[in-house]
Design a protein around this motif. Structure first.
Motif, PDB file in Angstrom:
ATOM      1  N   VAL A 235      17.179 -12.070 -16.758  1.00  0.00           N
ATOM      2  CA  VAL A 235      17.728 -12.920 -15.689  1.00  0.00           C
ATOM      3  C   VAL A 235      16.953 -14.230 -15.626  1.00  0.00           C
ATOM      4  CG1 VAL A 235      18.163 -13.089 -13.196  1.00  0.00           C
ATOM      5  CG2 VAL A 235      18.541 -10.918 -14.375  1.00  0.00           C
ATOM      6  N   LEU A 236      15.635 -14.121 -15.745  1.00  0.00           N
ATOM      7  CA  LEU A 236      14.782 -15.313 -15.744  1.00  0.00           C
ATOM      8  C   LEU A 236      15.103 -16.200 -16.946  1.00  0.00           C
ATOM      9  CD1 LEU A 236      12.544 -16.483 -14.010  1.00  0.00           C
ATOM     10  CD2 LEU A 236      10.877 -15.169 -15.325  1.00  0.00           C
ATOM     11  N   GLU A 237      15.314 -15.582 -18.094  1.00  0.00           N
ATOM     12  CA  GLU A 237      15.658 -16.318 -19.313  1.00  0.00           C
ATOM     13  C   GLU A 237      16.997 -17.060 -19.128  1.00  0.00           C
ATOM     14  OE1 GLU A 237      16.088 -15.511 -24.136  1.00  0.00           O
ATOM     15  OE2 GLU A 237      15.968 -13.817 -22.751  1.00  0.00           O
ATOM     16  N   GLN A 238      17.969 -16.379 -18.528  1.00  0.00           N
ATOM     17  CA  GLN A 238      19.270 -17.009 -18.274  1.00  0.00           C
ATOM     18  C   GLN A 238      19.124 -18.202 -17.325  1.00  0.00           C
ATOM     19  OE1 GLN A 238      22.472 -16.431 -19.517  1.00  0.00           O
ATOM     20  NE2 GLN A 238      21.342 -15.232 -21.009  1.00  0.00           N
ATOM     21  N   SER A 239      18.278 -18.063 -16.323  1.00  0.00           N
ATOM     22  CA  SER A 239      18.099 -19.156 -15.354  1.00  0.00           C
ATOM     23  C   SER A 239      17.534 -20.404 -16.023  1.00  0.00           C
ATOM     24  CB  SER A 239      17.186 -18.707 -14.198  1.00  0.00           C
ATOM     25  OG  SER A 239      15.837 -18.603 -14.605  1.00  0.00           O
ATOM     26  N   ALA A 240      16.685 -20.202 -17.044  1.00  0.00           N
ATOM     27  CA  ALA A 240      16.144 -21.347 -17.782  1.00  0.00           C
ATOM     28  C   ALA A 240      17.201 -21.936 -18.701  1.00  0.00           C
ATOM     29  CB  ALA A 240      14.913 -20.918 -18.577  1.00  0.00           C
ATOM     30  N   GLN A 241      17.962 -21.082 -19.368  1.00  0.00           N
ATOM     31  CA  GLN A 241      19.009 -21.570 -20.272  1.00  0.00           C
ATOM     32  C   GLN A 241      20.062 -22.388 -19.524  1.00  0.00           C
ATOM     33  OE1 GLN A 241      20.643 -18.419 -22.684  1.00  0.00           O
ATOM     34  NE2 GLN A 241      18.688 -17.974 -23.660  1.00  0.00           N
ATOM     35  N   HIS A 242      20.293 -22.033 -18.264  1.00  0.00           N
ATOM     36  CA  HIS A 242      21.280 -22.750 -17.447  1.00  0.00           C
ATOM     37  C   HIS A 242      20.636 -23.834 -16.579  1.00  0.00           C
ATOM     38  CE1 HIS A 242      23.701 -19.264 -18.668  1.00  0.00           C
ATOM     39  NE2 HIS A 242      24.727 -20.028 -18.448  1.00  0.00           N
ATOM     40  N   LYS A 243      19.380 -24.176 -16.901  1.00  0.00           N
ATOM     41  CA  LYS A 243      18.686 -25.304 -16.253  1.00  0.00           C
ATOM     42  C   LYS A 243      18.664 -25.191 -14.731  1.00  0.00           C
ATOM     43  CE  LYS A 243      18.359 -27.298 -20.328  1.00  0.00           C
ATOM     44  NZ  LYS A 243      17.108 -27.130 -21.095  1.00  0.00           N
ATOM     45  N   GLN A 244      18.414 -23.993 -14.232  1.00  0.00           N
ATOM     46  CA  GLN A 244      18.389 -23.788 -12.785  1.00  0.00           C
ATOM     47  C   GLN A 244      17.105 -24.361 -12.171  1.00  0.00           C
ATOM     48  OE1 GLN A 244      20.903 -22.849 -11.166  1.00  0.00           O
ATOM     49  NE2 GLN A 244      22.187 -21.939 -12.755  1.00  0.00           N
ATOM     50  N   PRO A 245      17.166 -24.750 -10.884  1.00  0.00           N
ATOM     51  CA  PRO A 245      15.967 -25.274 -10.212  1.00  0.00           C
ATOM     52  C   PRO A 245      14.961 -24.162  -9.910  1.00  0.00           C
ATOM     53  CG  PRO A 245      17.774 -25.105  -8.646  1.00  0.00           C
ATOM     54  CD  PRO A 245      18.349 -24.764  -9.995  1.00  0.00           C
ATOM     55  N   LEU A 246      13.789 -24.554  -9.486  1.00  0.00           N
ATOM     56  CA  LEU A 246      12.710 -23.596  -9.207  1.00  0.00           C
ATOM     57  C   LEU A 246      13.127 -22.541  -8.184  1.00  0.00           C
ATOM     58  CD1 LEU A 246       9.740 -22.689  -9.500  1.00  0.00           C
ATOM     59  CD2 LEU A 246       9.144 -24.385  -7.756  1.00  0.00           C
ATOM     60  N   THR A 247      13.840 -22.954  -7.143  1.00  0.00           N
ATOM     61  CA  THR A 247      14.252 -21.999  -6.101  1.00  0.00           C
ATOM     62  C   THR A 247      15.021 -20.831  -6.711  1.00  0.00           C
ATOM     63  OG1 THR A 247      16.115 -23.501  -5.744  1.00  0.00           O
ATOM     64  CG2 THR A 247      14.339 -23.578  -4.125  1.00  0.00           C
ATOM     65  N   VAL A 248      15.967 -21.143  -7.599  1.00  0.00           N
ATOM     66  CA  VAL A 248      16.791 -20.106  -8.229  1.00  0.00           C
ATOM     67  C   VAL A 248      15.946 -19.243  -9.163  1.00  0.00           C
ATOM     68  CG1 VAL A 248      18.739 -19.689  -9.785  1.00  0.00           C
ATOM     69  CG2 VAL A 248      18.920 -21.445  -8.010  1.00  0.00           C
ATOM     70  N   ARG A 249      15.053 -19.856  -9.911  1.00  0.00           N
ATOM     71  CA  ARG A 249      14.225 -19.098 -10.860  1.00  0.00           C
ATOM     72  C   ARG A 249      13.300 -18.124 -10.118  1.00  0.00           C
ATOM     73  NH1 ARG A 249      13.123 -22.984 -16.123  1.00  0.00           N
ATOM     74  NH2 ARG A 249      14.964 -24.307 -15.865  1.00  0.00           N
ATOM     75  N   TRP A 250      12.752 -18.585  -9.006  1.00  0.00           N
ATOM     76  CA  TRP A 250      11.882 -17.723  -8.199  1.00  0.00           C
ATOM     77  C   TRP A 250      12.681 -16.542  -7.639  1.00  0.00           C
ATOM     78  CZ3 TRP A 250       7.094 -16.443  -7.741  1.00  0.00           C
ATOM     79  CH2 TRP A 250       6.545 -15.944  -6.555  1.00  0.00           C
ATOM     80  N   ALA A 251      13.878 -16.813  -7.134  1.00  0.00           N
ATOM     81  CA  ALA A 251      14.738 -15.751  -6.607  1.00  0.00           C
ATOM     82  C   ALA A 251      15.111 -14.763  -7.712  1.00  0.00           C
ATOM     83  CB  ALA A 251      15.995 -16.356  -5.980  1.00  0.00           C
TER      84      ALA A 251
END
Length: 409
Positions: A235-251
């Motif tokens: 899930v964390l890897e996907q959040s980076a691939q989709h250029k999500q902000p820090l808030t989303v990555r932390w969640a």
């Protein structure tokens, strides 16, 4: 007086990457000489100065000695006698312990260029083990350069393991830890940061709630990867691939913490893990003093991510409760981040990374329907105070019922 470019600027130039921040070290100078040239001191006791024109940091060459626990437990000694090699040996990794003069002549006493070519993150000296923050830093560099094939040298990993077992990590302040964690989460492969922390035993110390997820099974029908810890990394890897902000990555990192509390006899099911996980998410938030927006989104995603996945099946009343909990009327951006985190959770499953997530548009449509309720007509009917609130709620519920019917038709 000799001035050298040091650290990350040299490393990134040799890697062919863009150089953003430049650090300079000054050999053979005194504080008085720096002041006489117009440099401005940073802090009272630290031999660092700002350039009068560029504002870049120039540090006097210095040595350091361990004098207490934690990141701040060091005594510094700066003088004109300190050599460039003595200054570089106190740095963390060999690839960060190189310097170059204004002609780009390289000074590399600890073979940083060799380790760059070998794609190795290796400590400069045994003094590495004196600073617990370096465990986080090395894990962060591993995340940053994973795509280039970098790995942590076995002997450095052994020192990191030693630090993790020493109790020194507990001496880190929340602020310093969060600075490293937040920077690591924004790297291209943040899951590598968590993997390295786990490999050296630091994850168990810093985030036991996340460490506890590894080895916990989930139903294979929903989670082909089965292991909850592996799912969290995906899930964390996907959040980076989709250029999500820090808030989303932390969640994304914290969304499934409740599954670590499920009794083994109930595995692989995790009934009510959304609610049991809230106290753990709150504890991790507070431990690192995460920014308020990160804390709030992590709690909302932890509690409601399964609502997001079941959006198309939700009763209008449950949908309304979700919209109100996320405060979609006043915080539309947070609602978008909530949807993004749910989507990353759905994609962070083995073989399902490319699957569509129709729930996202459905939730956006529901929000639009609820927002379309006009307050003015209700005011004209004489509603006010708590009664007005109830009337608005009824009208929004009516709008959501109509939306659901139209979507199902």
């Amino acid at each position: 007086m000799q001035i050298y470019k040091v650290g990350g600027a040299v490393r990134d130039r040799l890697l062919g990457k863009p150089v953003t921040d430049i650090d300079w070290v000054v050999v053979g100078a005194t504080t008085e000489e720096m002041l006489a040239r117009g440099f401005r001191p940073v802090g009272a006791d630290f031999p660092v100065f700002l350039h009068p024109k560029s504002g870049e940091e120039y540090a006097l060459a210095r040595t350091e000695r361990k004098s207490g626990r934690g990141y701040g437990g060091f005594t510094f000694h700066a003088s004109p006698e300190v050599t460039l090699e003595e200054d570089l040996i106190r740095r963390d990794l060999t690839i960060n312990a190189m310097a170059e003069d204004d002609q780009q002549n390289l000074t590399d006493p600890y073979h940083g260029q060799r380790d760059l070519e070998a794609r190795l993150l290796r400590h400069v000296s045994p003094a590495f083990a004196e600073d617990p923050l370096r465990v986080l830093r090395v894990a962060r560099f591993a995340a940053r350069y994973a795509a280039l094939g970098f790995t942590v040298a076995p002997e450095t990993l052994a020192l990191m393991r030693q630090l993790s077992e020493s109790g020194e990590l507990q001496a880190l302040t929340a602020e310093r830890s969060w600075k490293e964690i937040s920077r690591a989460l924004m790297e291209d492969q943040p899951q590598v940061f968590i993997e390295v922390l786990r490999e050296c035993g630091a994850l168990k110390v810093l985030m036991p709630e996340v460490d506890a997820l590894f080895g916990v099974p989930q139903p294979e029908t929903h989670h082909p990867e089965i292991d909850t810890g592996v799912h969290t990394l995906s899930v964390l890897e996907q959040s980076a691939q989709h250029k999500q902000p820090l808030t989303v990555r932390w969640a994304c990192l914290l969304h499934d913490l409740g599954k670590g509390l499920t009794p083994e006899e109930e595995w692989p099911r995790h009934i009510a893990h959304e609610h049991t996980g809230l106290k753990l998410i709150k504890a991790v938030n507070e431990r690192f003093k995460a920014p308020k927006d990160c804390q709030e989104l992590a709690l909302l995603v932890g509690q409601y991510h399964t609502h997001g996945h079941r959006a198309l099946e939700l009763k209008p009343s449950t949908l309304l409760e979700l919209l109100q909990s996320v405060d979609v009327y006043r915080r539309p951006q947070r609602f978008e981040e909530f949807i993004s985190a749910c989507e990353m959770d759905a994609r962070g499953r083995k073989g399902l990374e490319q699957r569509r997530y129709p729930q996202a548009d459905y939730l956006r449509g529901a929000a639009t329907a609820a927002r379309s309720v006009a307050v003015q007509p209700l005011l004209e009917k004489g509603f006010k105070g708590p009664e007005l609130g109830e009337a608005i709620k009824r009208e929004r519920l009516k709008a959501l019922k109509a939306y659901k019917e139209a979507a199902s038709a």
